[in-house]
Structures are given as structure tokens and as C-alpha cells.
Design a protein around this motif. Structure first.
Motif, PDB file in Angstrom:
ATOM      1  N   LEU A 186     -16.094  10.152 -26.995  1.00 59.22           N
ATOM      2  CA  LEU A 186     -16.463   8.894 -27.639  1.00 59.22           C
ATOM      3  C   LEU A 186     -15.241   8.031 -27.947  1.00 59.22           C
ATOM      4  O   LEU A 186     -15.308   6.808 -27.892  1.00 59.22           O
ATOM      5  N   GLU A 187     -14.140   8.676 -28.261  1.00 58.88           N
ATOM      6  CA  GLU A 187     -12.914   7.932 -28.549  1.00 58.88           C
ATOM      7  C   GLU A 187     -12.428   7.159 -27.333  1.00 58.88           C
ATOM      8  O   GLU A 187     -11.737   6.155 -27.459  1.00 58.88           O
ATOM      9  N   ALA A 219     -14.653   6.068 -24.888  1.00 59.73           N
ATOM     10  CA  ALA A 219     -15.806   5.391 -24.283  1.00 59.73           C
ATOM     11  C   ALA A 219     -15.760   3.881 -24.508  1.00 59.73           C
ATOM     12  O   ALA A 219     -15.180   3.386 -25.476  1.00 59.73           O
ATOM     13  N   TYR A 220     -16.396   3.173 -23.592  1.00 55.51           N
ATOM     14  CA  TYR A 220     -16.555   1.730 -23.733  1.00 55.51           C
ATOM     15  C   TYR A 220     -17.631   1.432 -24.780  1.00 55.51           C
ATOM     16  O   TYR A 220     -18.495   2.262 -25.056  1.00 55.51           O
ATOM     17  N   GLU A 221     -17.580   0.228 -25.328  1.00 50.61           N
ATOM     18  CA  GLU A 221     -18.525  -0.163 -26.375  1.00 50.61           C
ATOM     19  C   GLU A 221     -19.972  -0.049 -25.899  1.00 50.61           C
ATOM     20  O   GLU A 221     -20.828   0.456 -26.632  1.00 50.61           O
ATOM     21  N   ASP A 222     -20.255  -0.493 -24.674  1.00 52.02           N
ATOM     22  CA  ASP A 222     -21.638  -0.436 -24.199  1.00 52.02           C
ATOM     23  C   ASP A 222     -22.109   1.006 -24.017  1.00 52.02           C
ATOM     24  O   ASP A 222     -23.284   1.318 -24.198  1.00 52.02           O
ATOM     25  N   THR A 223     -21.192   1.901 -23.718  1.00 51.00           N
ATOM     26  CA  THR A 223     -21.547   3.316 -23.622  1.00 51.00           C
ATOM     27  C   THR A 223     -21.932   3.850 -24.989  1.00 51.00           C
ATOM     28  O   THR A 223     -22.909   4.596 -25.125  1.00 51.00           O
ATOM     29  N   LEU A 224     -21.180   3.449 -25.997  1.00 53.28           N
ATOM     30  CA  LEU A 224     -21.501   3.883 -27.356  1.00 53.28           C
ATOM     31  C   LEU A 224     -22.857   3.351 -27.792  1.00 53.28           C
ATOM     32  O   LEU A 224     -23.638   4.050 -28.445  1.00 53.28           O
ATOM     33  N   GLU A 225     -23.161   2.118 -27.414  1.00 48.46           N
ATOM     34  CA  GLU A 225     -24.467   1.544 -27.738  1.00 48.46           C
ATOM     35  C   GLU A 225     -25.577   2.323 -27.033  1.00 48.46           C
ATOM     36  O   GLU A 225     -26.640   2.556 -27.612  1.00 48.46           O
ATOM     37  N   ASP A 226     -25.320   2.746 -25.797  1.00 49.21           N
ATOM     38  CA  ASP A 226     -26.293   3.554 -25.065  1.00 49.21           C
ATOM     39  C   ASP A 226     -26.539   4.898 -25.756  1.00 49.21           C
ATOM     40  O   ASP A 226     -27.673   5.376 -25.830  1.00 49.21           O
TER      41      ASP A 226
END
Length: 67
Positions: free
Chosen positions: A18-19, A21-28
């Protein structure tokens, strides 16, 4: 104890990824967790409703099939 260790290992691996990851991945990820939580609630509700339904024996079921 084994389950706790496995969960800790998984959480550590998730946090490391997670550290990076891209923002959209975190939103997913958040969306997937929310979907899972909603599905769990639906499953619990369906289970509770099914518990209150009358049951029949295997013999009764077979008789209904033959009818």
C-alpha cells in the motif's frame, strides 16, 4: 495462534504494498473492502431469515419430489 501469525504476515505484506500503491489503487482497495462488508451483511441477514423458516425431513422432501 497460527491464524494470528498468518494475519499479521498478510497485514505486513499489504502495508508494504500500500505504501507503494497509486491513489486509484487505494481507492479500489477501499471499494472492494466495502463490497465485501456489504456482502457479509447480506449473508448474515439471509442466514437469520433462513433459520426462522420451517424445515422438512429428507423423507418429506423425497415425497414432494415424487408428487
Amino acid at each position: 495462534m497460527e491464524t494470528t501469525t498468518k494475519i499479521q504476515e498478510l497485514l505486513k505484506a499489504i502495508n508494504q504494498r500500500l505504501e507503494q500503491a497509486y491513489e486509484d489503487t487505494l481507492e479500489d482497495v477501499i471499494e472492494l473492502l466495502d463490497i465485501r462488508k456489504a456482502e457479509d451483511k447480506e449473508d448474515i441477514k439471509a442466514f437469520e431469515e433462513a433459520k426462522n423458516e420451517p424445515t422438512i425431513t429428507w423423507e418429506q422432501y423425497k415425497q414432494e419430489l415424487e408428487s
